[in-house]
Design a protein around this motif. Structure first.
Motif, short mmCIF file in Angstrom:
data_model
loop_
_atom_site.label_atom_id
_atom_site.label_comp_id
_atom_site.label_asym_id
_atom_site.label_seq_id
_atom_site.Cartn_x
_atom_site.Cartn_y
_atom_site.Cartn_z
N UNK A 266 103.08 -71.87 53.57
CA UNK A 266 103.05 -70.47 53.18
C UNK A 266 102.47 -70.40 51.77
N UNK A 267 101.30 -69.78 51.62
CA UNK A 267 100.65 -69.66 50.31
C UNK A 267 101.21 -68.43 49.62
N UNK A 268 101.86 -68.65 48.49
CA UNK A 268 102.50 -67.56 47.76
C UNK A 268 101.51 -66.77 46.93
N UNK A 269 101.88 -65.55 46.54
CA UNK A 269 100.99 -64.71 45.73
C UNK A 269 100.73 -65.30 44.34
N UNK A 270 101.54 -66.27 43.91
CA UNK A 270 101.35 -66.92 42.61
C UNK A 270 100.35 -68.06 42.69
N UNK A 271 99.88 -68.41 43.90
CA UNK A 271 98.90 -69.47 44.05
C UNK A 271 99.48 -70.77 44.56
N UNK A 272 100.78 -70.93 44.49
CA UNK A 272 101.41 -72.13 45.00
C UNK A 272 101.73 -72.01 46.47
N UNK A 273 102.25 -73.06 47.04
CA UNK A 273 102.61 -72.99 48.45
C UNK A 273 103.99 -73.59 48.68
N UNK A 274 104.60 -73.12 49.73
CA UNK A 274 105.87 -73.65 50.20
C UNK A 274 105.60 -74.20 51.59
N UNK A 275 106.05 -75.41 51.83
CA UNK A 275 105.83 -76.03 53.13
C UNK A 275 107.01 -76.90 53.51
N UNK A 276 107.04 -77.25 54.75
CA UNK A 276 108.08 -78.17 55.25
C UNK A 276 107.36 -79.34 55.88
#
Length: 83
Positions: free
Chosen positions: A72-82
């Protein structure tokens, strides 16, 4: 009879923009930096596979990584993944 050449307004703006950009000193290229932080998820004292939880969370952003369906690409430019 030769007609005088007239620039279109867009041509004038493009030329002005090019002059403004050329007048600025070039900055040195900034290095790319990646930061990763890993977490473990628990339900009480039992470890949980985050891949079974991530898609139920209200994570803002876009799902843009075709190689990682859990990213999931966040609006801040980073991503969250599993993984």
């Amino acid at each position: 009879m030769t007609l005088p050449f007239r620039r279109a307004p867009a041509d004038s703006l493009s030329a002005a923009f090019a002059r403004a950009v050329e007048a600025r000193p070039r900055a040195a290229a900034a290095p790319l930096v990646g930061v990763e932080h890993e977490f473990r998820v628990f339900a009480g004292d039992r470890a949980v596979d985050f891949r079974t939880v991530i898609h139920r969370l209200p994570i803002p952003g876009r799902r843009l990584d075709p190689a990682d369906p859990n990213a999931y690409r966040g609006p801040w430019g980073g991503s969250i993944t599993a993984d």
